[in-house]
Design a protein around this motif. Structure first.
Motif, PDB file in Angstrom:
ATOM      1  N   GLU A  62      -2.206   2.879  -7.381  1.00 15.44           N
ATOM      2  CA  GLU A  62      -0.843   3.397  -7.536  1.00 15.44           C
ATOM      3  C   GLU A  62      -0.788   4.872  -7.129  1.00 15.44           C
ATOM      4  OE1 GLU A  62       1.982   2.025  -8.432  1.00 15.44           O
ATOM      5  OE2 GLU A  62       1.400   0.072  -9.229  1.00 15.44           O
ATOM      6  N   PHE A  63      -1.797   5.622  -7.531  1.00 14.28           N
ATOM      7  CA  PHE A  63      -1.833   7.051  -7.204  1.00 14.28           C
ATOM      8  C   PHE A  63      -2.073   7.274  -5.712  1.00 14.28           C
ATOM      9  CE2 PHE A  63      -1.986   7.570 -11.719  1.00 14.28           C
ATOM     10  CZ  PHE A  63      -1.283   8.750 -11.915  1.00 14.28           C
ATOM     11  N   ILE A  64      -2.982   6.480  -5.145  1.00 15.08           N
ATOM     12  CA  ILE A  64      -3.274   6.636  -3.709  1.00 15.08           C
ATOM     13  C   ILE A  64      -2.019   6.334  -2.887  1.00 15.08           C
ATOM     14  CG2 ILE A  64      -4.597   5.642  -1.780  1.00 15.08           C
ATOM     15  CD1 ILE A  64      -6.976   5.417  -3.744  1.00 15.08           C
ATOM     16  N   GLU A  65      -1.294   5.278  -3.298  1.00 10.65           N
ATOM     17  CA  GLU A  65      -0.052   4.918  -2.600  1.00 10.65           C
ATOM     18  C   GLU A  65       0.951   6.053  -2.634  1.00 10.65           C
ATOM     19  OE1 GLU A  65       1.908   1.358  -3.855  1.00 10.65           O
ATOM     20  OE2 GLU A  65       0.299   0.108  -3.036  1.00 10.65           O
ATOM     21  N   ARG A  66       0.890   6.845  -3.696  1.00 10.32           N
ATOM     22  CA  ARG A  66       1.837   7.958  -3.824  1.00 10.32           C
ATOM     23  C   ARG A  66       1.291   9.241  -3.211  1.00 10.32           C
ATOM     24  NH1 ARG A  66       2.775   4.401  -7.840  1.00 10.32           N
ATOM     25  NH2 ARG A  66       4.855   4.259  -8.761  1.00 10.32           N
ATOM     26  N   GLY A  67       0.137   9.162  -2.566  1.00  9.50           N
ATOM     27  CA  GLY A  67      -0.407  10.323  -1.861  1.00  9.50           C
ATOM     28  C   GLY A  67      -1.430  11.136  -2.639  1.00  9.50           C
ATOM     29  N   TYR A  68      -1.789  10.668  -3.827  1.00 11.31           N
ATOM     30  CA  TYR A  68      -2.817  11.373  -4.609  1.00 11.31           C
ATOM     31  C   TYR A  68      -4.176  10.794  -4.221  1.00 11.31           C
ATOM     32  CZ  TYR A  68       1.140  12.928  -7.433  1.00 11.31           C
ATOM     33  OH  TYR A  68       2.323  13.482  -7.857  1.00 11.31           O
ATOM     34  N   MET A  69      -4.648  11.190  -3.064  1.00 12.15           N
ATOM     35  CA  MET A  69      -5.837  10.531  -2.504  1.00 12.15           C
ATOM     36  C   MET A  69      -7.117  10.829  -3.267  1.00 12.15           C
ATOM     37  SD  MET A  69      -5.837  12.712   0.973  1.00 12.15           S
ATOM     38  CE  MET A  69      -7.496  12.527   1.528  1.00 12.15           C
ATOM     39  N   ASN A  70      -7.131  11.889  -4.072  1.00 14.57           N
ATOM     40  CA  ASN A  70      -8.350  12.201  -4.835  1.00 14.57           C
ATOM     41  C   ASN A  70      -8.203  11.934  -6.333  1.00 14.57           C
ATOM     42  OD1 ASN A  70      -9.821  13.110  -2.570  1.00 14.57           O
ATOM     43  ND2 ASN A  70      -8.626  15.007  -2.599  1.00 14.57           N
ATOM     44  N   ALA A  71      -7.193  11.146  -6.701  1.00  8.00           N
ATOM     45  CA  ALA A  71      -6.977  10.866  -8.126  1.00  8.00           C
ATOM     46  C   ALA A  71      -8.174  10.089  -8.704  1.00  8.00           C
ATOM     47  CB  ALA A  71      -5.709  10.035  -8.306  1.00  8.00           C
ATOM     48  N   THR A  72      -8.550  10.441  -9.927  1.00  8.75           N
ATOM     49  CA  THR A  72      -9.614   9.681 -10.590  1.00  8.75           C
ATOM     50  C   THR A  72      -9.052   9.101 -11.889  1.00  8.75           C
ATOM     51  OG1 THR A  72     -10.432  11.632 -11.736  1.00  8.75           O
ATOM     52  CG2 THR A  72     -11.513  11.080  -9.659  1.00  8.75           C
ATOM     53  N   VAL A  73      -9.470   7.885 -12.186  1.00  8.46           N
ATOM     54  CA  VAL A  73      -8.953   7.172 -13.359  1.00  8.46           C
ATOM     55  C   VAL A  73     -10.132   6.650 -14.164  1.00  8.46           C
ATOM     56  CG1 VAL A  73      -7.570   5.199 -14.134  1.00  8.46           C
ATOM     57  CG2 VAL A  73      -6.860   6.489 -12.107  1.00  8.46           C
ATOM     58  N   ASP A  74     -10.089   6.922 -15.455  1.00  4.33           N
ATOM     59  CA  ASP A  74     -11.162   6.436 -16.325  1.00  4.33           C
ATOM     60  C   ASP A  74     -10.528   5.660 -17.477  1.00  4.33           C
ATOM     61  OD1 ASP A  74     -13.941   6.435 -17.326  1.00  4.33           O
ATOM     62  OD2 ASP A  74     -13.022   7.545 -18.980  1.00  4.33           O
ATOM     63  N   VAL A  75     -10.945   4.424 -17.645  1.00  2.00           N
ATOM     64  CA  VAL A  75     -10.369   3.597 -18.716  1.00  2.00           C
ATOM     65  C   VAL A  75     -11.418   3.354 -19.796  1.00  2.00           C
ATOM     66  CG1 VAL A  75      -9.184   1.433 -19.269  1.00  2.00           C
ATOM     67  CG2 VAL A  75      -8.933   2.430 -16.993  1.00  2.00           C
ATOM     68  N   SER A  76     -11.050   3.671 -21.033  1.00  2.00           N
ATOM     69  CA  SER A  76     -11.960   3.382 -22.141  1.00  2.00           C
ATOM     70  C   SER A  76     -11.162   2.658 -23.229  1.00  2.00           C
ATOM     71  CB  SER A  76     -12.557   4.681 -22.679  1.00  2.00           C
ATOM     72  OG  SER A  76     -11.520   5.530 -23.117  1.00  2.00           O
ATOM     73  N   THR A  77     -11.859   2.194 -24.247  1.00  2.00           N
ATOM     74  CA  THR A  77     -11.144   1.508 -25.322  1.00  2.00           C
ATOM     75  C   THR A  77     -11.466   2.168 -26.664  1.00  2.00           C
ATOM     76  OG1 THR A  77     -12.940  -0.073 -25.558  1.00  2.00           O
ATOM     77  CG2 THR A  77     -11.091  -0.754 -24.175  1.00  2.00           C
TER      78      THR A  77
END
Lengths: 176, 377
Positions: free
Chosen positions: B178-193
């Motif tokens: 979703e971020f890359i599609e919006r042009g945030y090519m270096n976005a990082t996402v970390d999912v934890s619980t």
């Protein structure tokens, strides 16, 4: 005193002392489970540590998955040809070949799968590097392919979900 | 040995008299129980640490009973279906391995192990599968959002799923996309619980957006035989749009196709994104190495015959001596397939190419292979 010990032994809950761990999941990669028996067999066959064998199994799965998603496949005929080539190179009959497989802990079906995966990996790597300029020197070429494989596998591992029972929090305790 | 004798004495001749005893005798490690034991509650009680038996002693034994332990009420039936067929069979390691894979494959369990408990003469076992399920995700929380709102990302991170590693990775990949599609090519996402009430978990999605980058300029380098005007219409990347590496890679392929249709079969196109002034503005440069122009040398048909080859060749768009065109060749392959279809046949057409770099010629043999079965419409 001896009788007392015996009585204690009789009443102790030893009913499960002979229970045997048949197998268990030791790692997962996406929706594939890797079991202890599979890992031990691979470590023995490739004469490597369990960590190295686990890496091999994980990478093998990820490459095959990526290849399939890109419609890269290997036919039964190609596997037959490769096996025939192995027999020809070693100048052995089909019977001798099957005996050699058994001696190395393979079934024919298991060996076919293994050869199929190797061929699939070669094709996958060839296609993924098709647009790249390759060195002509043989050693440099081999290094090029090894480097590219490492790079692609690192990419695949980043996108995959990999857990191991030893490391994942809350997993059932690994029994000896 | 003496102890064994004493035990036997106390047990009134061991197993042979057990049936007459009113109170069942607790078996020992050396004397398995005569009847199938109850399903154990936890693996620790089944396999004492450091005390597990040899696998070879139970392989080949008859599986009298299969137990599934640790499954929730909701998951029990589905998981039990996986292992139930093992009852009545002989204990086989590959089959147990397949069961464990099958249990995991249901997407509900994060861990599973199989334990065999021998009884009677030792040739019968209770096979117990212990499973630990993934908890459910009941809540999703984002952290670190600035340029994108949480409600724009809800579809990529729904609640209600099991918090499996794969599901968490799926959420991470979907949100990153979703971020890359919006042009945030270096976005990082970390999912934890994080555990919350009711045995469920909250998925915490930490985002580091980075800079939003758009394409400010598109440039071609090395194009001598094809004009920039002809190249720019072949690509999908647009000025002012967010930069996407995957789209730029596809553009390189589309540009190569333009050259393939103009005889330049050795063309190479490499996209390169450059930040000329600011990190949020990119210049996309396609570096082209055109190579020589090749003509079509020999063109022939091989394999299955669809009729008079001369007549068939006349109807083809590709002509020997003309500049090679890959699109024309692909259209010719379709023409041959159509011709076969009209005759009620199905053929596969494979182009076998031979490139002569000295003469700058591409020889093509179109190999026809008749396919079995009726035409699928």
């Amino acid at each position: 005193m001896r009788i007392l010990i015996s009585l204690l032994l009789l009443t102790a809950p030893l009913v499960h002392a002979q229970a045997v761990l048949v197998d268990r999941i030791v790692a997962t990669v996406d929706n594939r489970a890797i079991t202890r028996s599979e890992l031990d067999a691979r470590a023995e066959r490739s004469k490597s540590s369990r960590d190295a064998a686990l890496d091999e199994l994980i990478n093998e799965y990820l490459i095959a998955k990526d290849a399939i998603s890109k419609s890269i496949t290997i036919s039964d005929e190609e596997v037959d040809k490769a096996i025939q080539m192995v027999m020809d190179q070693n100048k052995i009959s089909k019977e001798e070949f099957q005996q050699a497989l058994v001696a190395q802990g393979y079934t024919l079906e298991g060996y076919r799968t293994s050869i199929g995966l190797q061929l699939l990996e070669f094709r996958w790597l060839a296609i993924r590097t098709s647009a790249m300029e390759k060195p002509s020197d043989e050693a440099a070429r081999a290094k090029f392919f090894a480097d590219q494989k490492k790079r692609f596998v690192t990419e695949l591992r980043t996108k995959a979900s990999i857990t191991s029972a030893d490391k994942s929090a809350g997993a059932v305790e690994v029994r000896p | 040995m003496k102890r064994a004798l004493v035990l036997c004495g106390l047990m009134s001749a061991c197993a042979t008299t057990q049936a007459t005893e009113k109170k069942p005798v607790e078996p020992t490690a050396k004397a398995p129980p005569a009847t199938a034991p109850e399903c154990p509650k936890e693996p620790g009680k089944a396999v004492a640490p450091g005390g597990s038996g040899e696998l070879s002693t139970v392989l080949g034994a008859k599986v009298e009973k299969v137990c599934l332990i640790g499954a929730s009420e909701n998951a029990y039936l589905r998981l039990h279906e996986v292992v139930a067929p093992r009852e009545g069979t002989t204990l086989d390691a590959p089959a147990v391995r397949a069961d464990l894979e099958g249990l995991f494959g249901q997407g509900m369990v994060r861990d599973a192990q199989a334990i065999a408990i021998p009884f009677g003469d030792g040739k019968r076992v209770v096979l117990a599968y212990f499973v630990t399920e993934y908890p459910f995700i009941s809540k999703v929380r984002f952290e670190g959002l600035n340029g994108v709102r949480a409600d724009e990302l809800r579809d990529s991170a729904p609640s209600g799923a099991r918090a499996s590693g794969m599901e968490l990775k799926k959420i991470s990949n979907a949100v990153t996309e979703e971020f890359i599609e919006r042009g945030y090519m270096n976005a990082t996402v970390d999912v934890s619980t994080a555990s919350i009430e009711g045995g469920t978990v909250e998925a915490v999605i930490k985002v580091s957006e980075g800079v939003r980058t758009v394409v400010q300029k598109i440039r071609f380098v090395g194009n001598k035989r094809v004009s920039e005007k002809d190249l720019v219409v072949a690509i999908k990347t647009q000025l002012g749009a967010p930069f996407r590496q995957d789209v730029a890679d596809l553009d390189a392929m589309y540009l190569s196709n333009v050259y393939f249709d103009r005889g330049m079969v050795n063309v190479r196109v490499e996209p390169e994104a450059i930040s000329p002034v600011k990190p949020e503005q990119l210049e996309l440069v396609f570096k082209v190495t055109e190579g020589d122009v090749f003509k079509l040398g020999k063109l022939s048909l091989t394999g299955f015959s669809l009729g008079n080859d001369k007549e068939l060749m006349k109807a083809l768009e590709s002509k020997p001596g003309a500049v090679f065109s890959r699109s024309a060749l692909q259209r010719d392959m379709e023409r041959l397939k159509d011709k076969a279809n009209k005759k009620g046949l199905r053929v596969n057409v494979t182009p076998i190419t031979n490139v002569d770099s000295d003469k700058k010629l591409v020889d093509i043999a179109l190999e026809l292979e008749k396919q079995a079965g009726p035409i699928q419409f």
